[in-house]
Write a protein that holds these residues in place. Structure first.
Motif, short mmCIF file in Angstrom:
data_model
loop_
_atom_site.label_atom_id
_atom_site.label_comp_id
_atom_site.label_asym_id
_atom_site.label_seq_id
_atom_site.Cartn_x
_atom_site.Cartn_y
_atom_site.Cartn_z
N GLY A 1 0.86 -1.10 0.00
CA GLY A 1 -0.02 0.05 -0.02
C GLY A 1 1.00 1.35 -0.15
O GLY A 1 0.54 2.23 -0.67
N ARG A 2 1.74 1.04 0.73
CA ARG A 2 2.75 2.61 0.90
C ARG A 2 3.52 2.70 -0.36
O ARG A 2 3.81 3.91 -0.82
CB ARG A 2 3.70 2.33 2.09
CG ARG A 2 2.92 2.44 3.31
CD ARG A 2 4.23 2.60 4.70
NE ARG A 2 3.19 2.47 5.82
CZ ARG A 2 4.03 2.77 7.05
NH1 ARG A 2 5.27 3.25 7.09
NH2 ARG A 2 3.19 2.98 7.91
N ALA A 3 3.95 1.60 -0.98
CA ALA A 3 4.63 1.50 -2.04
C ALA A 3 3.78 2.05 -3.47
O ALA A 3 4.27 2.03 -4.33
CB ALA A 3 5.44 0.43 -2.42
N ARG B 1 0.48 -1.45 -7.71
CA ARG B 1 -0.91 -1.42 -8.20
C ARG B 1 -1.20 -3.05 -8.48
O ARG B 1 -2.40 -3.38 -8.38
CB ARG B 1 -1.18 -0.72 -9.42
CG ARG B 1 -1.30 0.75 -9.09
CD ARG B 1 -1.30 1.65 -10.21
NE ARG B 1 -2.73 1.58 -10.88
CZ ARG B 1 -3.71 2.28 -10.57
NH1 ARG B 1 -3.73 3.22 -9.80
NH2 ARG B 1 -4.67 2.25 -10.99
N GLU B 2 -0.09 -3.74 -8.76
CA GLU B 2 -0.13 -5.07 -8.92
C GLU B 2 -0.69 -5.93 -7.88
O GLU B 2 -1.01 -6.88 -8.26
CB GLU B 2 1.18 -5.49 -9.58
CG GLU B 2 1.46 -4.97 -10.86
CD GLU B 2 2.44 -3.96 -10.65
OE1 GLU B 2 3.65 -3.74 -11.33
OE2 GLU B 2 2.29 -2.99 -9.71
N GLU C 1 -6.72 -0.47 4.60
CA GLU C 1 -5.73 0.66 4.33
C GLU C 1 -5.16 0.84 3.08
O GLU C 1 -4.74 1.65 2.39
CB GLU C 1 -4.81 1.00 5.40
CG GLU C 1 -5.76 1.46 6.80
CD GLU C 1 -5.10 1.38 7.92
OE1 GLU C 1 -3.71 1.07 7.91
OE2 GLU C 1 -5.19 1.78 9.01
N ALA C 2 -4.22 -0.44 2.84
CA ALA C 2 -3.57 -0.70 1.55
C ALA C 2 -4.57 -0.36 0.25
O ALA C 2 -3.96 0.08 -0.54
CB ALA C 2 -2.90 -1.87 1.47
N GLU D 1 -6.12 2.70 -4.47
CA GLU D 1 -7.33 3.42 -5.19
C GLU D 1 -6.81 4.74 -5.62
O GLU D 1 -7.29 5.23 -6.53
CB GLU D 1 -8.62 3.11 -4.42
CG GLU D 1 -9.06 1.71 -4.18
CD GLU D 1 -9.47 1.07 -5.64
OE1 GLU D 1 -9.77 1.70 -6.52
OE2 GLU D 1 -9.42 -0.22 -5.46
N THR D 2 -6.28 5.42 -4.72
CA THR D 2 -5.88 6.83 -4.82
C THR D 2 -4.66 7.01 -5.49
O THR D 2 -4.28 8.26 -5.76
CB THR D 2 -6.18 7.62 -3.76
OG1 THR D 2 -5.30 7.08 -2.67
CG2 THR D 2 -7.48 7.63 -3.03
N ALA D 3 -3.92 5.81 -5.91
CA ALA D 3 -2.78 6.02 -6.46
C ALA D 3 -2.67 6.54 -7.70
O ALA D 3 -3.56 6.23 -8.57
CB ALA D 3 -1.80 4.73 -6.42
N PRO D 4 -1.81 7.55 -8.27
CA PRO D 4 -1.94 7.63 -9.70
C PRO D 4 -1.47 6.77 -10.55
O PRO D 4 -0.73 5.70 -10.26
CB PRO D 4 -0.59 8.90 -9.67
CG PRO D 4 0.02 8.62 -8.26
CD PRO D 4 -0.70 8.04 -7.51
#
Length: 340
Positions: free
Chosen positions: A305-307, A310-311, A331-332, A337-340
């Motif tokens: 999640g922190r990294a 997306r895979e 949380e991850a 979901e909000t990662a670019p």
């Protein structure tokens, strides 16, 4: 060969041990008195703690008693703590200030004034502790007060000023006052590495990357800082700020030399590397999602999640509570979901 764990002291046993010759025994008894203050023995327990704070022969014991009063939320002992904060030796005054910060709020004008005076005391220990207490008692108005603290002659006071400012802008979502931003930028040239890093972290948290060189110097271990927490933040920010110049150092810290000399912050270095797009780091984190133990899988979930890997999403969506901690998985996934 198997030691028998001692039982918690009764009130009478704690009071008896307060007369023991060994400081360690008396300090241990203080912890029991703080615990007993949560029972119907509160009045006697607090009275004993106050007596020790005022009269014990050893300053370490007296300071520990003041701190125990804070742990016990001893509002009844406010006046005794005030007296200690005003007139006791510095070591005891410092802990009395800490305790007052735990038991009063901004409505107590006497304590608010005392903390303001302590913030300008000649002893750096008192200035340091006063800032921490003010963060609790005068939280809403602290940011403006921190500007003066960033000019303090003592490096630890300057550092805590930036750390407290970071807490306000991160946890509270408070805007960073422009004068404090300018002080942080100036502190990037401070003589002390821990102050430079604290200022760089604060700036990074508000989207200002002007401290990137300072962060890289800590990641590369060119600058040494005592706080492992601050060093950890530097590694995380190297990934968040996409500091490609830190990549080689992060790789060494993540994987060591030929797998040897494991860094205590290797997990954080892997996360930062993965955020920089490093395939080895991403593969290591993804492999951790199928680790043998639930704890190891949960750690890998947090790292994914922190990294922003997306895979990992389809794997996380299939995970059951038996495989990893559900809250960590949620949380991850939210981060992904909000990662670019």
């Amino acid at each position: 060969m198997f030691g028998i764990r001692s039982l918690p002291r009764t009130l009478e046993a704690a009071l008896r041990d307060m007369r023991h010759a060994k400081n360690e025994t008396r300090i241990s008894a203080l912890r029991d008195l703080a615990r007993l203050a949560e029972t119907d023995a509160r009045e006697r327990a607090l009275a004993a703690l106050c007596e020790v704070m005022i009269s014990d022969a050893d300053l370490h014991v007296r300071a520990a008693a003041a701190l125990a009063l804070g742990d016990a939320r001893a509002t009844e002992s406010r006046d005794a703590l005030l007296d200690a904060a005003r007139s006791a030796p510095v070591q005891v005054r410092e802990m009395a200030l800490a305790a007052l910060g735990e038991i009063v709020d901004a409505r107590d004008e006497v304590v608010v004034q005392l903390l303001e005076e302590a913030r300008n005391d000649a002893a750096p220990e008192l200035r340091f502790q006063a800032l921490i207490a003010q963060n609790r008692v005068c939280h809403a108005t602290l940011l403006e007060r921190l500007i003066d603290a960033t000019r303090d002659a003592d490096a630890e006071v300057r550092q805590i000023a930036y750390r407290l400012a970071e807490e306000h802008v991160v946890a509270d979502g408070a805007p960073l006052p422009e004068p404090l931003r300018q002080r942080a930028r100036a502190a990037l040239r401070d003589d002390v590495a821990s102050v430079r890093l604290a200022a760089a972290i604060l700036l990074a948290r508000v989207g200002d990357a002007s401290g990137a060189e300072v962060i890289c110097a800590v990641v590369k271990k060119e600058d040494r800082v005592a706080s492992l927490e601050d060093e950890q933040a530097a590694l995380e920010l190297a990934g968040e700020l996409q500091l490609t110049e830190a990549r080689a150092a992060l790789s060494r810290r993540a994987f060591g030399f030929f797998g040897l000399f494991r860094d205590p912050l290797s997990w954080h270095a892997r996360v930062a590397l993965a955020r920089l797009g490093d395939e080895q780091a991403k593969t290591a984190i993804l492999r951790g999602l199928s680790a043998f133990t639930r704890d190891a899988r949960t750690i890998a979930v947090a790292a994914a999640g922190r990294a922003r890997i997306r895979e990992a999403r389809p794997i996380l969506r299939r995970m059951t509570p038996a495989q990893a901690d559900p809250e960590t998985v949620r949380e991850a996934l939210a981060a992904l979901e909000t990662a670019p």
